[in-house]
Design a protein around this motif. Structure first.
Motif, PDB file in Angstrom:
ATOM      1  N   VAL A   1       0.855  -1.192   0.000  1.00 22.05           N
ATOM      2  CA  VAL A   1       0.000   0.000   0.000  1.00 22.05           C
ATOM      3  C   VAL A   1       0.890   1.240   0.000  1.00 22.05           C
ATOM      4  O   VAL A   1       1.822   1.347   0.796  1.00 22.05           O
ATOM      5  N   PHE A   2       0.599   2.151  -0.905  1.00 21.21           N
ATOM      6  CA  PHE A   2       1.325   3.416  -0.980  1.00 21.21           C
ATOM      7  C   PHE A   2       0.336   4.542  -0.717  1.00 21.21           C
ATOM      8  O   PHE A   2      -0.709   4.632  -1.367  1.00 21.21           O
ATOM      9  N   MET A   3       0.685   5.399   0.249  1.00 19.95           N
ATOM     10  CA  MET A   3      -0.167   6.531   0.594  1.00 19.95           C
ATOM     11  C   MET A   3       0.513   7.830   0.200  1.00 19.95           C
ATOM     12  O   MET A   3       1.698   8.034   0.493  1.00 19.95           O
ATOM     13  N   ILE A   4      -0.255   8.697  -0.432  1.00 18.30           N
ATOM     14  CA  ILE A   4       0.203  10.054  -0.725  1.00 18.30           C
ATOM     15  C   ILE A   4      -0.677  11.010   0.061  1.00 18.30           C
ATOM     16  O   ILE A   4      -1.905  11.033  -0.124  1.00 18.30           O
ATOM     17  N   VAL A   5      -0.068  11.760   0.949  1.00 15.93           N
ATOM     18  CA  VAL A   5      -0.769  12.784   1.718  1.00 15.93           C
ATOM     19  C   VAL A   5      -0.483  14.128   1.070  1.00 15.93           C
ATOM     20  O   VAL A   5       0.680  14.464   0.812  1.00 15.93           O
ATOM     21  N   VAL A   6      -1.511  14.889   0.802  1.00 13.66           N
ATOM     22  CA  VAL A   6      -1.366  16.195   0.156  1.00 13.66           C
ATOM     23  C   VAL A   6      -1.723  17.272   1.169  1.00 13.66           C
ATOM     24  O   VAL A   6      -2.779  17.212   1.809  1.00 13.66           O
ATOM     25  N   ALA A   7      -0.840  18.241   1.330  1.00 16.13           N
ATOM     26  CA  ALA A   7      -1.054  19.288   2.329  1.00 16.13           C
ATOM     27  C   ALA A   7      -0.480  20.612   1.830  1.00 16.13           C
ATOM     28  O   ALA A   7       0.335  20.640   0.900  1.00 16.13           O
ATOM     29  N   ARG A   8      -0.899  21.681   2.453  1.00 16.79           N
ATOM     30  CA  ARG A   8      -0.386  23.006   2.090  1.00 16.79           C
ATOM     31  C   ARG A   8       1.067  23.185   2.517  1.00 16.79           C
ATOM     32  O   ARG A   8       1.840  23.877   1.869  1.00 16.79           O
TER      33      ARG A   8
END
Length: 726
Positions: free
Chosen positions: A239-246
Motif C-alpha cells: 500500500v502506498f499513501m500520498i498525503v497532500v497538504a499546504r
C-alpha cells in the motif's frame, strides 16, 4: 488447531463479536454473547468497553470453561455460530460500483520531474515495516493535488487492487474526522456500512487488516495535521499513501515532496500547451507582467490563459497568486454572475448546487446552473459530478476568501446576512421534505414547512418531490455536509428554531445511513440549543433521543445513557407520552448493549406503562399497538439474555402475531430471527431451522441482503450442529 476455550480463542471471539455491532446481525450476536457470559459466570457481567475489560471477561470465561466440560462444549458450538457468516478482513473485495476512485487528471502537465521521481522511489522501495508514505506539499494553487492524481493515473498498473481517494478538507468548515474518512475508504473497497466496526479505534484496525495484502494507492487530499492522518496509516507492504497538504507538518514519518512555483520557462510551456505557440507569441508584450502576477502558480496560469493579451496589474510584494487570479477573472464576470460568486461565498458550504444558489440569490434554478457553470469554466469554482449525475461545486479556500471579502465590500453585511439566511431556509425546507419522504411513517421526523410559514418566505421554486424513499434518503446523504454546515450557520446567526428542525431532519441519516461520526457534532449543537431555548419540550426530548441513539451506535455508552435520561425527562415535562415511552425504550435498548438485561426489561416495562396511559387526545395514539408490539419483542430479547428462554419465546410470539397481522414484513423477519436465536441459545437447532427458513422467505425481494446472509449462515450452523460437525 487453536483450542476453542483457550484465552486467545475466547478473546478473539469476544473481540470479533464486539466489532460487528454495526448491523442487526452483529447486535444479535452481541446480545447472545452477553447472555452466554452471564450463564457461564452465574451473575451479570457488564459488557466490556475497553481492551482491559474485554481481557478480564475473556479470562473469566476461559477459566470457567476449563472447569466445566459441558459448558465448554456449548461455548464451542456458540462461538462457531456467532463468528460464522458475514464478510471481514481477508475476504476478496472489489471496488464498489459507482464509488469514486481518483479524480480526473488534467490534459496538460508541466515539469515536476523531480517530484514524480520521488514518488516513484517511495512507491517501489523495499518493504521494511514502515508505511510507504509521501507528503506532497505546496502553497494553494501550486498543483499538489494534481501531482498526486497525475502520478496515480500514470502508475495505475502498480495498484491492481485499486486507487482510493479521500478529501480530508483540512482548513475548511467541512474538515472530516478519521472515522468518516475510514468509512469512505472502506466503501470504495466494496464494503457496506453494516460490515464495518462502530468505533473509530476499531475502524482503524479493521481498515489495516482489510488492506494488509492489497496492492493499493491511497491519496489523502487536503490534510492539515499529522493527528488527522495518523489513524489512516498502514504499514501494509504493497500500500502506498500520498498525503497532500499546504505545508509540511511535524509528526509524520513521510518522504517530503515539495511542489514549488514553476520557472518562467515551464510557465510559458504550460501556457503554450493551453493555447498555442502563435497565441503566446502574440502576447509577448503582456507576458512578463502575467508571469509575474501568476507567481509560477499553475492554477493562476490556467486562469490567466484566456486573457493573455490583456494588460495585467503587477503583483504586490507578497501577493497571493490565487487571489490575484480570482480578482482578474472576477473583473470579467457579468453582474449577475459576479453577485452569485460573491454571495455564495459568505458561508463555507461543502457542495453547492443550482437549487441553493437560486434560492440564496433570488434567481431561477436554470439561471443559477448556467452561472455556476460559467464560474467553473473561469476556475472560480471547482466542479464535480456526484454518483447520481448531479452537478456540485465548491470554492478553493483562497478563492472563497477573495469572494467573501468582495461580498462584504460591495454588498454589505446586511445583504450578505440576508443571502445566508435564504440559503439556510432552503436547507430547512429541503431537509424536512426529504426526511419526511424518506421516513413518512416516523413521528420523529418534523413535517415540512407549511405554505405561508417563514421557511416558505419568497419561495423560488418548490421543494423537490422524490420518487421513492430511497431517492429521498440519497438526497439527504448527498446534502449531509451542507446540512451539518447549516446547523452551525443557524446557531451562529441566532436561529435556534432552524437548527432544531435541521437536526430533527437528520433522523433518517442516523437510522438508515449510519453517518454517526459526521452527524455527532451537529446533534450536540441541536441538543444544546433545544435545552437553552426550548427546555422541557418535545423538540428537546427528540434531540436528546437522537443524540443518545448515535452515541449508542458509537459505543459511547455512558454519555448515551445521560442523553436518553435527558430525553425522557424532557418528553415527560412536555406531556408527550409517545416521546416519553420512546426515550425510555431507547434506554432499554442501550441496556441490552451493556448486557444489563434486568434493567433493560424494567425499561421496556416502564415504556409500556406510559403507552397504556395514552388516550385519543394524545399525539401518536394510532401508533400505540405497533409500539407495544416492539416492546414485546424487546422484552423477549431481554429475557433471552437472562436465560429465561420459554418466557422469551412467549413474548416474541406475541410480537410476531401482531407484525404478521399488520403485514409488517421487516419486523416479522426480525422477530422470527430473534425466536430462532433463542432456540439456538438453548442448543435446539432443530426448532430454530423452520424459523430461519420462514425469515428468509419473508425477506424475499426486499433488498435485505445482509440480514438474509446472516440467516443463511445460521442455517448452515444448524446443519453442522445436527450432523455433529459444528
Amino acid at each position: 488447531m487453536l483450542d476453542p476455550i483457550s484465552l486467545t480463542a475466547v478473546t478473539a471471539v469476544l473481540g470479533a463479536v464486539g466489532s460487528g455491532m454495526a448491523n442487526e446481525a452483529g447486535r444479535w450476536a452481541w446480545e447472545s454473547t452477553g447472555g452466554f457470559v452471564r450463564r457461564i459466570a452465574g451473575r451479570e457481567i457488564p459488557a466490556p468497553t475497553a481492551p482491559d475489560e474485554l481481557d478480564a471477561v475473556a479470562r473469566m470465561v476461559s477459566d470457567r470453561l476449563r472447569r466445566d466440560p459441558r459448558l465448554a462444549s456449548s461455548w464451542t458450538a456458540f462461538a462457531n455460530r456467532v463468528s460464522g457468516g458475514g464478510r471481514g478482513p481477508g475476504t476478496d473485495f472489489a471496488p464498489a460500483a459507482g464509488q469514486p476512485g481518483l479524480p480526473a487528471s488534467i490534459r496538460f502537465f508541466t515539469d515536476r520531474k523531480e517530484a514524480l521521481k520521488s514518488l516513484d522511489r517511495e512507491a517501489s522501495r523495499r518493504a521494511d515495516g514502515t508505511p510507504r508514505l509521501a507528503l506532497v506539499h505546496g502553497a494553494e494553487g501550486m498543483g499538489t493535488s494534481t501531482l498526486a492524481v497525475h502520478w496515480g493515473v500514470r502508475q495505475a498498473a502498480m495498484f491492481p487492487d485499486g486507487q482510493l481517494y479521500a478529501d480530508l478538507a483540512g482548513g475548511t468548515a467541512a474538515a472530516r474526522d478519521a472515522g468518516t474518512v475510514l468509512r469512505s475508504l472502506l466503501r470504495q473497497l466494496g464494503l457496506r456500512d453494516e460490515e464495518m466496526p462502530t468505533s473509530a479505534g476499531e475502524l482503524s484496525e479493521f481498515f489495516r487488516r482489510c488492506v494488509a495484502d492489497r496492492k493499493l494507492l491511497i491519496v489523502l487530499d487536503h490534510a492539515h495535521s499529522a493527528a488527522q492522518v495518523r489513524p489512516l496509516l498502514t504499514s501494509a507492504p504493497a500500500v502506498f499513501m500520498i498525503v497532500v497538504a499546504r505545508r509540511p507538518f511535524p509528526g509524520l514519518d513521510a518522504v517530503r515532496v515539495p511542489v514549488g512555483p514553476l520557472t518562467d520557462k515551464d510557465a510559458v510551456r504550460l501556457l503554450t500547451q493551453l493555447l498555442d505557440k502563435p497565441a503566446v507569441n502574440a502576447a509577448r508584450a503582456t507576458l512578463p507582467s502575467v508571469l509575474a502576477r501568476c507567481g509560477g502558480s499553475p492554477y493562476a496560469l490556467r486562469a490567466a490563459a484566456p486573457r493573455l493579451t490583456e494588460p495585467a496589474s503587477g503583483p504586490a510584494a507578497d501577493a497571493d497568486p490565487v487571489r490575484a487570479a480570482a480578482q482578474d477573472t472576477y473583473r470579467s464576470l457579468e453582474p449577475a454572475t459576479a453577485k452569485l460568486y460573491r454571495l455564495m461565498a459568505v458561508r463555507d458550504w461543502p457542495a453547492l448546487d443550482a437549487a441553493v444558489a437560486a434560492h440564496a440569490t433570488g434567481t431561477t434554478p436554470e439561471d443559477a446552473a448556467r452561472r455556476l457553470d460559467e464560474l467553473a469554466e473561469g476556475l472560480l469554482l471547482e466542479h464535480n459530478t456526484t454518483a447520481d449525475g448531479q452537478a456540485r461545486y465548491h470554492y478553493r479556500p483562497a478563492v472563497r476568501g477573495h469572494a467573501e471579502a468582495v461580498a462584504v465590500q460591495e454588498d454589505g453585511i446586511a445583504a450578505c446576512s440576508a443571502a445566508m439566511a435564504r440559503a439556510l431556509r432552503w436547507y430547512v425546507r429541503l431537509s424536512t421534505s426529504a426526511a419526511h419522504q424518506a421516513l413518512p411513517e416516523s413521528w420523529r421526523v418534523p413535517a415540512p414547512p407549511a405554505q405561508g410559514s417563514p421557511a416558505f418566505e419568497t419561495p423560488v421554486f418548490e421543494t423537490p418531490a422524490f420518487e421513492s424513499r430511497g431517492e429521498a434518503l440519497d438526497a439527504l446523504i448527498a446534502e449531509c455536509g451542507n446540512l451539518i454546515q447549516a446547523v452551525h450557520c443557524a446557531e451562529e446567526s441566532g436561529d435556534p428554531a432552524s437548527a432544531v428542525r435541521l437536526c430533527r431532519s437528520l433522523w433518517p441519516l442516523q437510522l438508515k445511513a449510519g453517518r454517526h461520526e459526521m452527524l455527532l457534532p451537529a446533534l450536540r449543537v441541536g441538543a444544546r440549543l433545544a435545552d437553552t431555548h426550548l427546555p422541557g419540550t418535545a423538540d428537546a426530548g427528540a434531540l436528546h433521543a437522537q443524540l443518545a441513539h448515535t452515541l449508542t451506535e458509537l459505543r459511547q455508552w455512558d454519555e448515551a445513557e445521560a442523553e436518553a435520561l435527558a430525553a425522557a425527562r424532557a418528553e415527560e415535562a412536555a406531556g408527550h407520552k409517545r416521546g416519553h415511552a420512546s426515550a425510555t425504550e431507547f434506554l432499554g435498548l442501550l441496556r441490552l448493549r451493556q448486557w444489563r438485561f434486568e434493567e433493560a426489561y424494567a425499561c421496556f416495562e416502564a415504556a409500556d406503562a406510559v403507552l397504556l396511559t395514552m388516550g385519543p387526545q394524545d399525539e401518536g395514539t394510532a401508533d400505540v399497538p405497533r409500539a407495544r408490539a416492539l416492546l414485546e419483542r424487546h422484552r423477549g430479547r431481554a429475557l433471552r439474555g437472562l436465560g429465561r428462554f420459554e418466557e422469551s419465546r412467549d413474548r416474541l410470539g406475541t410480537a410476531l402475531s401482531h407484525f404478521r397481522a399488520q403485514g409488517d414484513t421487516y419486523n416479522t423477519a426480525r422477530t422470527l430471527t430473534d425466536l430462532a436465536e433463542t432456540w439456538l441459545d438453548a442448543s435446539d437447532s432443530a426448532a430454530a431451522r423452520p424459523l430461519i427458513e420462514a425469515a428468509i422467505t419473508t425477506l424475499g425481494g426486499q433488498s435485505a441482503e445482509y440480514h438474509v446472509a446472516h440467516l443463511r449462515s445460521m442455517r448452515e450452523r444448524c446443519t453442522a450442529e445436527e450432523r455433529g460437525t459444528g
